[in-house]
Design an enzyme around this catalytic site. Structure first.
Site, PDB file in Angstrom:
ATOM      1  CB  SER A  61      -0.867   0.001   1.264  1.00 53.00           C
ATOM      2  OG  SER A  61      -1.250   1.323   1.560  1.00 53.00           O
ATOM      3  CG  HIS A  85      -3.806  -1.808  -1.768  1.00 53.09           C
ATOM      4  ND1 HIS A  85      -4.943  -2.550  -2.016  1.00 53.09           N
ATOM      5  CD2 HIS A  85      -4.146  -0.941  -0.782  1.00 53.09           C
ATOM      6  CE1 HIS A  85      -5.922  -2.157  -1.220  1.00 53.09           C
ATOM      7  NE2 HIS A  85      -5.465  -1.171  -0.454  1.00 53.09           N
ATOM      8  CG  ASP A 123      -4.943   2.363   0.593  1.00 51.94           C
ATOM      9  OD1 ASP A 123      -5.909   1.568   0.551  1.00 51.94           O
ATOM     10  OD2 ASP A 123      -3.803   2.025   0.975  1.00 51.94           O
ATOM     11  CG  MET A 136      -8.249   7.158   2.047  1.00 54.71           C
ATOM     12  SD  MET A 136      -7.290   7.333   3.556  1.00 54.71           S
ATOM     13  CE  MET A 136      -6.543   5.709   3.639  1.00 54.71           C
ATOM     14  CG  HIS A 161      -9.112   0.103  -0.584  1.00 53.74           C
ATOM     15  ND1 HIS A 161      -8.519  -0.104   0.648  1.00 53.74           N
ATOM     16  CD2 HIS A 161     -10.452   0.069  -0.353  1.00 53.74           C
ATOM     17  CE1 HIS A 161      -9.456  -0.240   1.564  1.00 53.74           C
ATOM     18  NE2 HIS A 161     -10.632  -0.134   0.982  1.00 53.74           N
ATOM     19  CG  MET A 208     -11.163   3.239   1.736  1.00 53.56           C
ATOM     20  SD  MET A 208      -9.612   3.261   2.636  1.00 53.56           S
ATOM     21  CE  MET A 208      -8.472   3.286   1.276  1.00 53.56           C
ATOM     22  CG  MET A 234     -11.528  -2.696   5.141  1.00 58.98           C
ATOM     23  SD  MET A 234      -9.969  -2.332   4.285  1.00 58.98           S
ATOM     24  CE  MET A 234      -9.076  -1.373   5.517  1.00 58.98           C
ATOM     25  N   GLY A 274      -8.756   4.365   6.730  1.00 53.55           N
ATOM     26  CA  GLY A 274      -8.447   5.789   6.857  1.00 53.55           C
ATOM     27  C   GLY A 274      -6.968   6.050   7.113  1.00 53.55           C
ATOM     28  CG  ASP A 282      -6.037  -2.696   3.186  1.00 53.17           C
ATOM     29  OD1 ASP A 282      -5.005  -2.398   3.799  1.00 53.17           O
ATOM     30  OD2 ASP A 282      -6.609  -1.920   2.383  1.00 53.17           O
ATOM     31  N   GLY A 283      -4.829  -3.983   6.368  1.00 59.33           N
ATOM     32  CA  GLY A 283      -4.781  -3.272   7.644  1.00 59.33           C
ATOM     33  C   GLY A 283      -4.057  -4.063   8.715  1.00 59.33           C
ATOM     34  N   GLY A 284      -2.918  -3.559   9.147  1.00 56.86           N
ATOM     35  CA  GLY A 284      -2.188  -4.214  10.231  1.00 56.86           C
ATOM     36  C   GLY A 284      -1.568  -5.545   9.849  1.00 56.86           C
ATOM     37  N   GLY A 300       1.263  -1.995   4.319  1.00 52.87           N
ATOM     38  CA  GLY A 300       1.771  -0.621   4.271  1.00 52.87           C
ATOM     39  C   GLY A 300       3.011  -0.467   5.122  1.00 52.87           C
ATOM     40  CB  SER A 301       3.414   0.618   8.657  1.00 56.08           C
ATOM     41  OG  SER A 301       2.375  -0.203   9.100  1.00 56.08           O
TER      42      SER A 301
HETATM   43  C1  DX5 Z   1      -6.167   1.700   5.458  1.00 53.41           C
HETATM   44  C2  DX5 Z   1      -5.647   1.380   4.063  1.00 53.41           C
HETATM   45  C3  DX5 Z   1      -4.525   0.393   4.072  1.00 53.41           C
HETATM   46  C4  DX5 Z   1      -3.346   0.814   4.910  1.00 53.41           C
HETATM   47  C5  DX5 Z   1      -2.392  -0.325   5.121  1.00 53.41           C
HETATM   48  O1  DX5 Z   1      -7.249   2.527   5.360  1.00 53.41           O
HETATM   49  O2  DX5 Z   1      -6.690   0.835   3.271  1.00 53.41           O
HETATM   50  O3  DX5 Z   1      -4.161  -0.024   2.763  1.00 53.41           O
HETATM   51  O4  DX5 Z   1      -2.708   1.932   4.450  1.00 53.41           O
HETATM   52  O5  DX5 Z   1      -1.386   0.100   5.990  1.00 53.41           O
HETATM   53  P1  DX5 Z   1      -0.843  -0.796   7.203  1.00 53.41           P
HETATM   54  O6  DX5 Z   1      -0.309  -2.053   6.608  1.00 53.41           O
HETATM   55  O7  DX5 Z   1       0.179   0.051   7.848  1.00 53.41           O
HETATM   56  O8  DX5 Z   1      -2.038  -1.074   8.112  1.00 53.41           O
HETATM   57 ZN    ZN Z   2      -6.319  -0.248   1.268  1.00 49.73          ZN
END
Ligand code: DX5
Ligand code: ZN
Length: 238
Positions: free
Chosen positions: A20, A45, A47, A49, A78, A80, A149, A154, A184-186, A206-207
């Site tokens: 991401s 990926h 994002d 928003m 994605h 959002m 998710m 966000g 997706d997420g964490g 992502g991170s």
């Molecule tokens: C959250 C996004 C994710 C996010 C993933 O709203 O859809 O794609 O940035 O980042 P990590 O892996 O750090 O949760």
């Molecule tokens: Zn995402």
């Protein structure tokens, strides 16, 4: 890419770790894309928003177009956003190979999912941590992928919500092998194997990649951990 090319490419890459780009260095975008490509990822990926469906603004069409010019990798977009119907065609024109809308954002996702396929992209439906699988169940036949998710959307860098694992298992038993399952997420070194064991095939990260200095090493480690728990299923041939 056509829908079938994108699906074949992603299926051939399972477990597919999709970075991401939300947390990349936007001041050095071309360099970031080059570094993440060199890590061997099968797609990006992105994002999007709108500051309305989610309490954050990220980027939109111009940046998706910019990514399209920088890479030939599939772009997994994605959305959002509160009003995806208004933008789907433009994101496809901008270069999206896959577009995922949120079930919470629209009254009836079916016509939109069909439109996404009709304009040549993979159709995805996402559900938030508090949304039950029953909310997406009526639309599974119109989806190429379902995105579970594991954080409230966000922001990057949030804690993984383990309820997502039960949802993945439930979706897998409902949909069989027909559907690609994405999470997706964490998703990180500590959670990725459990995601794969529960049936996830596309792992958005992502991170756990962009928070490291060596994207190749962190991606490789994630793929290794994911591979240890991935059950390979035959590729869809039609
Ligand atoms: C959250 C996004 C994710 C996010 C993933 O709203 O859809 O794609 O940035 O980042 P990590 O892996 O750090 O949760
Ligand atoms: Zn995402």
């Amino acid at each position: 890419m056509t829908i079938s090319e994108t699906i074949a490419h992603l299926r051939g890459s399972i477990p597919a770790v999709l970075p991401s780009l939300l947390m990349c260095d936007f001041g050095q975008l071309a360099n970031e894309v080059r570094r993440i490509e060199a890590a061997g990822v099968p797609g990006l990926h992105l994002d999007v928003m709108d500051g309305h469906f989610v309490p954050n603004l990220s980027y939109g069409l111009p940046l998706v177009e910019a990514f399209r010019r920088m890479t030939t990798l599939p772009l997994d977009v994605h959305l959002m956003i509160s009003n995806p119907a208004q933008y789907i065609e433009r994101y496809r024109e901008a270069g999206a190979d896959s577009m995922t809308i949120h079930v919470e954002a629209v009254h009836d996702p079916r016509p939109l999912l069909r439109e996404i396929r009709a304009i040549g992209a993979m159709a995805g439906l996402a559900l938030n941590p508090d949304t039950p699988v029953s909310a997406v169940r009526p639309y599974l036949k119109d989806c190429d992928l379902v995105l579970v998710m594991s954080v409230n959307p966000g922001f990057g860098g949030q804690k993984f919500d383990r309820r997502a694992l039960d949802k993945l298992a439930e979706l897998r038993s409902l949909a069989g092998d027909e559907l690609l399952l994405e999470i997706d997420g964490g998703v990180n070194d500590a959670t990725i194997a459990d995601c794969c064991a529960a049936g996830a095939q596309l792992l958005v990260v992502g991170s756990a990649i962009f928070g490291t200095s060596d994207y190749l090493a962190s991606t490789r480690r994630l793929v290794e951990l994911a591979s240890s728990k991935t059950t390979r299923s035959p590729q869809r041939t039609c």
